[in-house]
Write a protein that holds these residues in place. Sequence first.
Motif, mmCIF file in Angstrom:
data_model
loop_
_atom_site.group_PDB
_atom_site.id
_atom_site.type_symbol
_atom_site.label_atom_id
_atom_site.label_comp_id
_atom_site.label_asym_id
_atom_site.label_seq_id
_atom_site.Cartn_x
_atom_site.Cartn_y
_atom_site.Cartn_z
ATOM 1 N N UNK A 25 -6.926 4.691 16.055
ATOM 2 C CA UNK A 25 -6.558 4.660 17.330
ATOM 3 C C UNK A 25 -5.343 5.454 17.467
ATOM 4 N N UNK A 26 -5.092 6.073 18.656
ATOM 5 C CA UNK A 26 -4.110 6.971 19.081
ATOM 6 C C UNK A 26 -2.750 6.283 18.471
ATOM 7 N N UNK A 27 -1.952 7.023 17.909
ATOM 8 C CA UNK A 27 -0.429 6.716 17.489
ATOM 9 C C UNK A 27 -0.587 5.763 16.263
ATOM 10 N N UNK A 28 -1.730 5.444 15.798
ATOM 11 C CA UNK A 28 -1.775 4.631 14.484
ATOM 12 C C UNK A 28 -1.960 5.692 13.332
ATOM 13 N N UNK A 29 -1.256 5.093 12.069
ATOM 14 C CA UNK A 29 -1.345 5.991 10.935
ATOM 15 C C UNK A 29 -2.354 5.849 10.106
ATOM 16 N N UNK A 30 -2.491 6.989 9.222
ATOM 17 C CA UNK A 30 -3.277 6.712 7.902
ATOM 18 C C UNK A 30 -2.090 6.492 6.737
ATOM 19 N N UNK A 31 -2.737 5.365 5.996
ATOM 20 C CA UNK A 31 -1.574 4.777 5.113
ATOM 21 C C UNK A 31 -2.147 4.995 3.490
ATOM 22 N N UNK A 32 -1.159 5.373 2.709
ATOM 23 C CA UNK A 32 -1.335 5.663 1.561
ATOM 24 C C UNK A 32 -0.672 4.617 0.755
ATOM 25 N N UNK A 33 -1.172 3.798 -0.238
ATOM 26 C CA UNK A 33 -0.268 2.938 -0.978
ATOM 27 C C UNK A 33 -0.351 3.080 -2.453
ATOM 28 N N UNK A 34 0.815 3.279 -3.235
ATOM 29 C CA UNK A 34 0.623 3.510 -4.672
ATOM 30 C C UNK A 34 1.518 2.460 -5.403
ATOM 31 N N UNK A 35 0.898 1.795 -6.242
ATOM 32 C CA UNK A 35 1.884 1.077 -7.132
ATOM 33 C C UNK A 35 2.786 1.588 -7.602
ATOM 34 N N UNK A 36 4.236 1.082 -7.947
ATOM 35 C CA UNK A 36 5.175 1.676 -8.512
ATOM 36 C C UNK A 36 5.226 1.922 -10.116
ATOM 37 N N UNK A 37 4.351 1.039 -10.629
ATOM 38 C CA UNK A 37 3.978 0.984 -12.124
ATOM 39 C C UNK A 37 2.979 2.551 -12.451
ATOM 40 N N UNK A 38 2.622 2.868 -11.467
ATOM 41 C CA UNK A 38 1.480 4.185 -11.548
ATOM 42 C C UNK A 38 2.484 5.438 -11.558
ATOM 43 N N UNK A 39 3.768 5.347 -11.111
ATOM 44 C CA UNK A 39 4.424 6.729 -10.936
ATOM 45 C C UNK A 39 4.499 7.311 -12.282
ATOM 46 N N UNK A 40 4.360 8.639 -12.167
ATOM 47 C CA UNK A 40 4.544 9.148 -13.546
ATOM 48 C C UNK A 40 3.284 9.218 -14.397
ATOM 49 N N UNK A 41 2.226 8.678 -13.703
ATOM 50 C CA UNK A 41 0.874 8.658 -14.458
ATOM 51 C C UNK A 41 -0.074 9.083 -13.584
ATOM 52 N N UNK A 42 0.135 10.388 -13.184
ATOM 53 C CA UNK A 42 -0.783 11.116 -12.044
ATOM 54 C C UNK A 42 -2.187 11.461 -12.729
ATOM 55 N N UNK A 43 -2.047 11.480 -13.820
ATOM 56 C CA UNK A 43 -3.307 12.120 -14.526
ATOM 57 C C UNK A 43 -4.084 11.024 -15.081
ATOM 58 N N UNK A 44 -3.704 9.637 -15.046
ATOM 59 C CA UNK A 44 -4.587 8.424 -15.367
ATOM 60 C C UNK A 44 -5.594 8.041 -14.441
ATOM 61 N N UNK A 45 -6.676 7.408 -14.816
ATOM 62 C CA UNK A 45 -7.816 7.074 -14.051
ATOM 63 C C UNK A 45 -7.610 5.773 -13.043
ATOM 64 N N UNK A 46 -6.280 5.338 -13.236
ATOM 65 C CA UNK A 46 -5.929 4.176 -12.366
ATOM 66 C C UNK A 46 -5.634 4.455 -11.004
#
Length: 143
Positions: free
Chosen positions: A122-143
């Motif tokens: 819908x016009x004006x609505x976003x695409x949203x990405x949500x990342x759990x904070x416990x995954x920060x620094x673990x960008x190469x993991x399979x989670x």
Amino acid sequence: MEFQEVVKKAFVIVGYSSVGKWDGELVYPIPSLWKRAASIIGEEGVEKIVGICLSPRSNQYFYTCGIEIDRVNFHKVKEDMTLHTFPEQKYVVFTHRGPAKNITATYGEIWRVFDRNGYSIKAGMPEIEIVRTDLFGKEECDD
């Protein structure tokens, strides 16, 4: 790819924002915005970092990376942050599994699902990405 439809109540995002574009001279601020938002992780009650893209599937966009808040917590809003509100809306929810570097393949599949199933944003609505904070620094993991 599995997905579900979810009605998300109205919400507010506070974070760091920038414009970007894919065509012509590439302007890609998203990684630096996520890096800045990582500074919020240690704050009480922050379990996820949220990325918001307006307009999705567009060559030029406005991206915000920050946290969802239910009330204005002035100690969390810094001078260089932006604040955005979004109304209650139905969203189509997908889950990315695997290293962060594979996210573009996931997005390709998401857009194919959208096109096959007749979904549109819908016009004006976003695409949203949500990342759990416990995954920060673990960008190469399979989670």
